[in-house]
Design a protein around this motif. Structure first.
Motif: not given
Length: 405
Positions: A224-232, A266-270, A29-32
């Motif tokens: 955290t949201f920095t791994k699987s969710f592509g956010s912070c 980003q997290i909600i969408s992921a 999810f860190a990519a587009a």
């Protein structure tokens, strides 16, 4: 493909396009993303980049409330609190949950954020042998029997702190046994799922789902949201009473700037992609892909003769080097071949337990992994870290069979 451009400005102007084996981008999810990215851009236009305020003042938008509800539902807890930084979630919240007169029993390999949070709490801290429930029970029994230091009064509160997947070991927590022991001795369970939430479990709901543990038996669930969710950012999930208490007392909620609205979106969408609420099966495909990728890569490394730590299904796989002098050699030789890896040495690991930590993503293609394995195998031979005999290939087995016949 999971590639990135590496440019170390301090030492060189050379730019290399490398295969990234060090990112925590477990689900890609860190990519587009076709679902997440348009919604993040739309959110940026509506809410802008920052609230410029703490959650307790003007930093709580409808988006933050939606995020907390989405996280609580996804985790399987009544309520959740989100913070702007994952590290602070542990270091700022642990001192609010327990203090002087309390006892924290921590896994010996818990993350630095847990260690600092425990030290800042004023509670008595004891450790148990890494992922060893029997030793945890011994420590609990001994300290319950003796009580608080000097006064020997009963402990005001006892909290056992563990991780879902240990980031330097790749091992999955023995949660069922630990929960059973904590029930027996009436201790609270604090579970850090920074590396397991979204990455393991049939529907990505972490170690509880993978091991069949009821989330009601885990008192405090952190992630955290920095791994699987592509956010912070990070979260704490628990009872409504616990979350309400934290909103009045936690410094990360009262004083720190709230999570950026686009990061929240980003997290909600992921989460919607993972759960299939986006109307597609991409989430299920990503979860199946990371599981298959992780198990394939781990099995191939073992066949080559490397010593690899961790468990199946874990996307983290440390390859042991042991000799700290081999750290720069392994890293540089991989980089020469356009593969970027993370090296771990003292003080992040004991001096003679140096390693390289591979992180696999659902975004890695089979072509990516085959290339990475070829490079790691070549460099492993060069620096001498294949400590076990390699398994013979199918062609070698067939050749040996013909010779016998």
């Amino acid at each position: 493909m999971l590639w990135f451009l590496l440019n170390i400005q301090m030492r060189t102007t050379k730019v290399s396009r490398c295969l990234n084996l060090g990112s925590y981008n477990y689900l890609g999810f860190a990519a587009a993303d076709e679902y997440c990215t348009p919604r993040v851009i739309q959110c940026l236009k509506k809410y802008f980049a920052s609230t410029c305020s703490s959650r307790a003042d003007g930093g709580t938008t409808t988006l933050h409330s939606e995020l907390e509800e989405a996280v609580a539902n996804f985790i399987g807890k009544p309520a959740a609190l989100v913070t702007g930084m994952g590290y602070v979630t542990n270091s700022a919240i642990l001192p609010v949950l327990i203090g002087k007169g309390g006892l924290i029993i921590s896994d010996s390999l818990n993350h630095n954020s847990i260690v600092n949070g425990a030290r800042g709490s004023g509670a008595t801290i004891r450790v148990f042998q890494h992922n060893t429930p029997s030793h945890l029970e011994d420590v609990l029994r001994e300290h319950i029997a003796h009580g608080q230091p000097r006064t020997h009064r009963p402990w005001k509160k006892i909290m056992v702190v563990v991780e879902g997947i240990y980031s330097m070991e790749g091992e999955i927590c023995k949660l069922p046994e630990i929960v059973s022991i904590c029930k027996k001795y009436k201790a609270y369970v604090y579970l850090d799922e920074a590396h397991s939430i979204g990455a393991i479990g049939k529907t990505g709901r972490g170690v509880c789902e993978l091991l069949g543990v009821d989330t009601a038996d885990v008192d405090i669930m952190m992630g955290t949201f920095t791994k699987s969710f592509g956010s912070c950012g990070g979260y704490i999930a628990g009872s409504k009473e616990l979350i309400q208490y934290l909103k009045y007392t936690c410094p990360a909620h009262l004083y720190a700037t709230s999570i950026s609205p686009p990061a929240a979106q980003q997290i909600i969408s992921a989460i919607k992609v993972i759960t299939g609420e986006d109307g597609s099966s991409r989430g299920a495909q990503k979860l199946a892909q990371i599981r298959d990728n992780s198990n394939y890569f781990r099995s191939e490394l073992l066949k080559m003769g490397f010593e690899v730590l961790g468990d199946n299904d874990s996307p983290i796989m440390p390859i042991m080097l042991y000799n700290p002098g081999k750290i720069p050699a392994f890293s540089r030789e991989c980089l020469k071949r356009n593969v970027a890896v993370v090296m771990v040495g003292f003080p992040a690991s004991p001096l003679l337990l140096s390693r390289t930590r591979i992180c696999i993503s659902a975004a890695h293609t089979r072509e990516d992994m085959v290339k990475a394995l070829e490079v790691i195998s070549t460099v492993g031979d060069m620096v001498g870290i294949k400590y076990f005999p390699a398994e013979p290939s199918k062609s070698e087995l067939e050749e040996n069979r013909l010779k016998v016949e």
